[in-house]
Design an enzyme around this catalytic site. Structure first.
Site, short mmCIF file in Angstrom:
data_model
loop_
_atom_site.label_atom_id
_atom_site.label_comp_id
_atom_site.label_asym_id
_atom_site.label_seq_id
_atom_site.Cartn_x
_atom_site.Cartn_y
_atom_site.Cartn_z
N ASP A 109 0.90 -1.21 0.00
CA ASP A 109 -0.01 -0.10 0.01
C ASP A 109 0.88 1.16 -0.08
O ASP A 109 1.48 1.55 1.06
CB ASP A 109 -0.78 -0.16 1.35
N ASP A 353 -1.35 5.43 -5.98
CA ASP A 353 -2.08 4.60 -4.82
C ASP A 353 -1.91 3.01 -5.50
O ASP A 353 -2.73 2.73 -6.05
CB ASP A 353 -3.37 4.90 -4.20
#
Length: 500
Positions: A109, A353
């Site tokens: 992440d 992201d």
């Protein structure tokens, strides 16, 4: 003669060190969808219809983006949908002393900065039916120890809270709080521990304690004093996360300088088909890319284009960039100004992201992109498939047979600051699949989503999701303050690097 040999040996060692730095440390990323491909006997769990996967991940992408935008109070209606893997990438770490390491699988992440995993005893609420590729929770590693209140990493985990506040939250004696000696504790060897922390994502949260211990990456690297969070309670988050954001707690930040300054990954294109994930996606720590091209490492379109990182004073761990325009066919659509800047309150910009599936655009920008796309599709004779839009949460959708594709789907490109144009392959923004609705048959949908209102809500204006990043090597060059994109055949890149 001996001196000459010694100098030659030093030269060879320096050359090998340079090559290792250039190529970095290779780590495999596994897409959770690959677990549905089957075992050696050819058996596999039942694969959910693609439109169910699309619906699940469109909801999750929207929830993650809304949470960052401060829109938690909207869209509370719960939908009964099967939860399944499909667009998450995991990496494996080893935790504990070299004589008794335990493997743990964590989601990659880049939109967060904490490394955490479940520690027994572990309670996870609203986690029924969610996949757990990491297996059972680990006991707290036997060689680990609690991080003290006075540690800067304790303050960082608590959003830069003052040491005195943290010491008070941990129940330190008043004398220690007033004298600023929170690191002392009952004895120098037992300082006051950092209080438990609360950490929230767009679709879940956790309560954990910071610990410090040995963590290994691949077979060749271990960090003896790595700081991670041991979670005993979570909401909707049964699997740990390896935060790759820009904060001091992130995984890259805790590595040696030769590995922490830059990293890249290349996500293998899958279109939600597990049979396309036969090899892992390469994650390269310490990557120094070849700007003149791929150098034979899975080249599919030349070298990198770079866009500068934007500073975000409120969310410094985000990799925020400026999106200036989107081109659909021959139509260039200027992006909402909020996508091109980050203000003092941390609002604006587009976050790159790896933990969000679909790209999110401000409502007005998405509407203009979708309208230009719809006009081009109508002109090419495609028929709208509105039921597929309700099934997937994506729009617009059309009747579409990929096998009989004769063109007509408009090209789409993203234009970032710094003259960095990223032309997306068609499968990254318009994916064909079989629909159960619309009388069956093939449909295809625009894979970009609306992030909702363009008002002054907190947080990023847009998110570049991992589905749109497939088939690109994306390099996060923190040292140079930039993010780069280069078209790659990611399976070839893995094969080339894994042989080195």
């Amino acid at each position: 003669m001996r001196l000459l040999c010694f100098v030659a040996l030093l030269f060879v060692l320096a050359l090998l060190h340079h090559q290792r730095q250039c190529h970095g440390l290779l780590i495999p990323l596994t897409n959770t969808l690959s677990s549905l491909h089957g075992d050696s006997n050819g058996t596999a769990p039942a694969v959910l219809p693609v439109h169910h996967l699309l619906r699940s991940f469109s909801l999750r992408s929207a929830a993650r983006h809304r949470a960052r935008r401060g829109l938690h109070h909207h869209h509370h209606r719960q939908l009964s949908l099967p939860l399944a893997p499909g667009s998450d990438y995991t990496l494996s770490l080893s935790v504990g002393p070299a004589s008794a390491t335990a493997p743990v699988s964590l989601f990659l992440d880049t939109g967060s900065d904490l490394v955490w995993f479940p520690c027994a005893p572990f309670t996870c609420m609203l986690c029924e039916g969610k996949p757990t590729p990491g297996g059972m929770p680990l006991p707290p590693p036997i060689d680990s120890r609690r991080v003290p209140c006075a540690s800067p990493l304790c303050s960082a985990a608590h959003s830069s809270a003052p040491t005195s506040d943290l010491c008070a939250a941990a129940g330190c004696p008043l004398d220690d709080i007033e004298t600023g000696s929170c690191g002392g504790g009952a004895s120098p060897s037992r300082p006051h521990p950092c209080p438990q922390l609360y950490y929230a994502y767009g679709d879940g949260s956790l309560v954990a304690h910071l610990r410090r211990g040995r963590v290994g990456l691949a077979a060749s690297l271990a960090v003896e004093n790595f700081t991670f969070a041991c979670a005993h309670t979570a909401l909707g988050e049964p699997v740990g996360v390896a935060g790759f954001g820009r904060g001091p707690l992130s995984l890259p930040a805790q590595l040696s300088p030769s590995l922490s300054g830059r990293f890249s990954y290349c996500l293998v294109s899958h279109s939600f088909r597990p049979d396309r994930l036969l090899r892992p996606s390469p994650l390269i720590l310490g990557r120094i890319p070849d700007d003149d091209g791929a150098g034979g490492l899975g080249a599919a379109g030349g070298g990198f284009v770079y866009t500068p990182l934007l500073h975000n004073p409120k969310h410094p761990y985000f990799y925020s960039v400026a999106l200036e325009a989107v081109t659909v066919g021959a139509t260039r659509i200027p992006a909402n100004p909020s996508l091109g800047r980050v203000d003092r309150a941390g609002n604006g910009g587009m976050v790159v992201d790896s933990g969000t599936t679909f790209t999110m655009l401000p409502g007005e920008t998405h509407a203009r992109v979708a309208d230009a796309f719809a006009r081009a599709m109508a002109a090419a004779g495609f028929v709208r498939a509105e039921r597929a839009e309700a099934e997937t949460g994506l729009a617009p959708c059309y009747r579409y047979d990929a096998a009989a594709d004769r063109g007509g789907v408009p090209a789409l490109a993203l234009h970032f600051r710094g003259n960095a144009t990223v032309a997306l392959p068609r499968r990254n923004y318009f994916m064909g699949f079989e629909s159960e609705g619309e009388g069956g048959g093939g449909v295809g949908c625009l894979m970009l989503m609306s992030g909702g209102d363009d008002g002054g809500d907190d947080g990023p204006a847009g998110t570049l999701g991992n589905f749109q990043q497939q088939g690109f090597e994306v390099v996060y060059d923190v040292d140079a303050g930039r993010v780069g994109f280069a078209r790659r055949r990611c399976t070839d890149l893995w094969d080339s690097l894994s042989r080195r």
